[in-house]
Design a protein around this motif. Structure first.
Motif, PDB file in Angstrom:
ATOM      1  N   HIS A 228       5.974   6.619   1.050  1.00  0.00           N
ATOM      2  CA  HIS A 228       5.411   5.758   2.583  1.00  0.00           C
ATOM      3  C   HIS A 228       4.562   4.343   1.793  1.00  0.00           C
ATOM      4  O   HIS A 228       4.125   4.365   0.714  1.00  0.00           O
ATOM      5  N   PHE A 229       4.977   3.242   2.584  1.00  0.00           N
ATOM      6  CA  PHE A 229       4.459   2.047   2.197  1.00  0.00           C
ATOM      7  C   PHE A 229       4.305   1.337   3.496  1.00  0.00           C
ATOM      8  O   PHE A 229       4.959   1.423   4.307  1.00  0.00           O
TER       9      PHE A 229
ATOM     10  N   ARG B  91       3.851   2.028   8.976  1.00  0.00           N
ATOM     11  CA  ARG B  91       4.275   2.285   7.631  1.00  0.00           C
ATOM     12  C   ARG B  91       5.916   2.754   7.666  1.00  0.00           C
ATOM     13  O   ARG B  91       6.367   3.013   8.874  1.00  0.00           O
TER      14      ARG B  91
ATOM     15  N   GLU C 237       8.610   5.129   5.796  1.00  0.00           N
ATOM     16  CA  GLU C 237       8.874   6.359   4.948  1.00  0.00           C
ATOM     17  C   GLU C 237      10.221   6.319   4.448  1.00  0.00           C
ATOM     18  O   GLU C 237      11.146   6.393   5.121  1.00  0.00           O
TER      19      GLU C 237
ATOM     20  N   VAL D  26       1.019  -1.138  -0.097  1.00  0.00           N
ATOM     21  CA  VAL D  26       0.014   0.009  -0.074  1.00  0.00           C
ATOM     22  C   VAL D  26       1.066   1.091  -0.184  1.00  0.00           C
ATOM     23  O   VAL D  26       1.910   1.445   1.127  1.00  0.00           O
ATOM     24  N   VAL D  27       0.724   1.918  -1.047  1.00  0.00           N
ATOM     25  CA  VAL D  27       1.725   3.133  -1.414  1.00  0.00           C
ATOM     26  C   VAL D  27       1.250   4.663  -1.483  1.00  0.00           C
ATOM     27  O   VAL D  27       0.189   4.569  -1.903  1.00  0.00           O
ATOM     28  N   ALA D  28       1.953   5.401  -1.159  1.00  0.00           N
ATOM     29  CA  ALA D  28       1.603   6.865  -1.092  1.00  0.00           C
ATOM     30  C   ALA D  28       2.993   7.616  -1.313  1.00  0.00           C
ATOM     31  O   ALA D  28       4.148   7.121  -0.879  1.00  0.00           O
TER      32      ALA D  28
ATOM     33  N   HIS E 170      -2.884   7.132  -0.200  1.00  0.00           N
ATOM     34  CA  HIS E 170      -2.478   5.783  -0.074  1.00  0.00           C
ATOM     35  C   HIS E 170      -3.347   4.863  -0.886  1.00  0.00           C
ATOM     36  O   HIS E 170      -4.375   4.998  -1.215  1.00  0.00           O
ATOM     37  N   GLN E 171      -2.761   3.730  -1.539  1.00  0.00           N
ATOM     38  CA  GLN E 171      -3.545   3.241  -2.446  1.00  0.00           C
ATOM     39  C   GLN E 171      -3.048   1.639  -2.672  1.00  0.00           C
ATOM     40  O   GLN E 171      -1.491   1.614  -2.498  1.00  0.00           O
ATOM     41  N   ASP E 172      -3.638   0.558  -2.727  1.00  0.00           N
ATOM     42  CA  ASP E 172      -2.964  -0.666  -2.673  1.00  0.00           C
ATOM     43  C   ASP E 172      -2.669  -1.456  -4.185  1.00  0.00           C
ATOM     44  O   ASP E 172      -2.822  -2.564  -4.465  1.00  0.00           O
TER      45      ASP E 172
END
Length: 448
Positions: A259-260, A342, A344, A133-135, A212-214
């Protein structure tokens, strides 16, 4: 295919399309096609030489690349990604962009395509029942480059130039309200999940965070598309926007922080142990990220100008270390709700190729999990004041050599991509040495 055709039918105002793929530098390479001929691209893809994804920063062939003459400059086949059509709001005429990626004639993914490199890493996570899950946080400068000296553009509202950094200043944001309003409207039209905007510590510097999205591929798409959008839209407003690592020597540079977290097949964050410290898997991933930084520095700092950013005390990490809620380290674990625990990753500059950067970050984290690595103790306080910590490579030359010889990089990326990238950077290093500092800024300002 039907969805792509339907999109064009719903947008009869679009008369031309662009098909574009990201090369190793993250530059958009592709073609302009009349919309009435788009069906052929949708059905059959398009073709251009594999060497096109392996051009230098000027768009020139890599002189020593076997892709050019040794292999006859053979074509690859480029097919639409799952992203589909989207508008290009920075152009005057209604135009649509269709992102594409490259395959070989036999249908196999082309190993030199950076998007395929990220896909391969995501597939390795999927095989373990895990989903990143990443931003991302993208920093950029708004710049008036019409004269001999770079400066912040005058505010469209007041006509004045603010000649100082204005960290988290509402006034700085409001000074360019028309630009940011258009930018957010464009992000919505392109389905880029732009969230918070802030003014940063540099002169005319801003940051926009992505939600954030998967889907890590989509997150990298968003970063790549956002960079195209910001640069194009700024020119429409009469100034430049740049993601180059360090346009002003006296101010902090542009970062691209990632970020993940990782979720399992039930949607549970596997870094969350209910407390502040995180799980054993979090420690494994941190250790993997730390192990990967030194050898991956070329991907996080890919250009000559990148190394001007990586200096002590300039809000960019120089030591390979980690810590809780500490912005002087390379790997930060933010505070907050345990369910959002998470990592960073703070090393990369704004001038990176997002696909390669994210593949390196996630791939290194995965090796830490696979190998059961354990990180050293977290750093508290000022990491710049701890010279005993292992440091990032200080020069472009060192980063190129390290990347080429690294067993870890060979574990993360296909041999063809490694070879192509090293040849690209060596050619750029040769020719950039002939440029003055002013000419280097002119080169990087618009390209990266």
């Amino acid at each position: 295919m039907r969805d792509l055709q339907n999109w064009l039918r719903k947008h009869p105002e679009v008369r031309t399309i662009r098909v574009a793929a990201a090369d190793l530098n993250g530059q958009a390479r592709g073609k302009r096609i009349p919309a009435r001929f788009a069906d052929n691209v949708i059905r059959n893809g398009t073709r251009f030489p594999m060497s096109v994804l392996n051009l230098d920063i000027w768009g020139e062939d890599i002189e020593e690349s076997p892709l050019v003459f040794e292999m006859g400059d053979a074509d690859g086949i480029l097919r639409p990604t799952e992203r589909g059509f989207m508008p290009m709001p920075w152009l005057e005429a209604p135009t649509a962009l269709l992102p594409i990626w490259m395959f070989r004639e036999n249908g196999r993914p082309y190993e030199g395509d950076p998007r395929h490199a990220l896909r391969a890493v995501v597939d390795r996570f999927r095989a373990r029942g895990l989903t990143p899950v990443v931003a991302m946080e993208l920093e950029f400068f708004l710049i008036d480059d019409s004269g001999k000296t770079l400066q912040v553009p005058p505010s469209p509202r007041s006509g004045k130039r603010r000649k100082a950094a204005e960290t988290l200043s509402i006034r700085a944001l409001d000074a360019f309200d028309t630009f940011f309003t258009d930018l957010y409207d464009a992000c919505e039209a392109m389905d880029i999940p732009a969230d918070t905007a802030i003014s940063e510590t540099g002169l005319g510097q801003f940051e926009i965070n992505m939600m954030h999205q998967d889907d890590a591929l989509r997150a990298a798409d968003d970063a790549w598309l956002f960079k195209l959008l910001v640069k194009g839209l700024a020119r429409r407003h009469g100034f430049a926007a740049s993601f180059m690592a360090k346009p002003y020597p006296e101010y902090s540079g542009n970062g691209l922080h990632t970020h993940f977290s990782l979720v399992d097949e039930t949607g549970r964050n596997v870094f969350d142990n209910g407390g502040t410290e995180g799980t054993a898997l979090l420690m494994n991933a941190i250790a993997g990220c730390l192990q990967g930084i030194h050898d991956s520095t070329l991907l996080f700092a890919p250009h000559a100008n990148s190394y001007d950013r990586l200096v002590p005390g300039a809000h960019a990490p120089t030591a390979i270390c980690w810590g809780y809620e500490n912005r002087t380290v390379a790997i930060r674990v933010p505070s907050g709700s345990p369910s959002a625990r998470r990592i960073e990753h703070r090393v990369a500059g704004g001038d990176v190729n997002p696909y390669l950067m994210l593949a390196a970050i996630l791939g290194a984290a995965l090796t830490g999990i696979e190998d059961g690595l354990t990180p050293p103790p977290p750093v508290t306080g000022n990491a710049y004041a701890s010279p005993e910590l292992t440091q990032l490579p200080e020069t472009w030359d060192a980063a190129i050599d390290t990347f080429e010889k690294s067993p870890l990089i060979a574990r993360l990326f296909p041999a063809e991509l490694i070879r192509n990238y090293v040849l690209t950077k060596r050619q750029e290093r040769h020719y950039i040495a002939e440029l003055t500092p002013e000419e280097q800024v002119e080169l990087y300002l618009d390209t990266v």
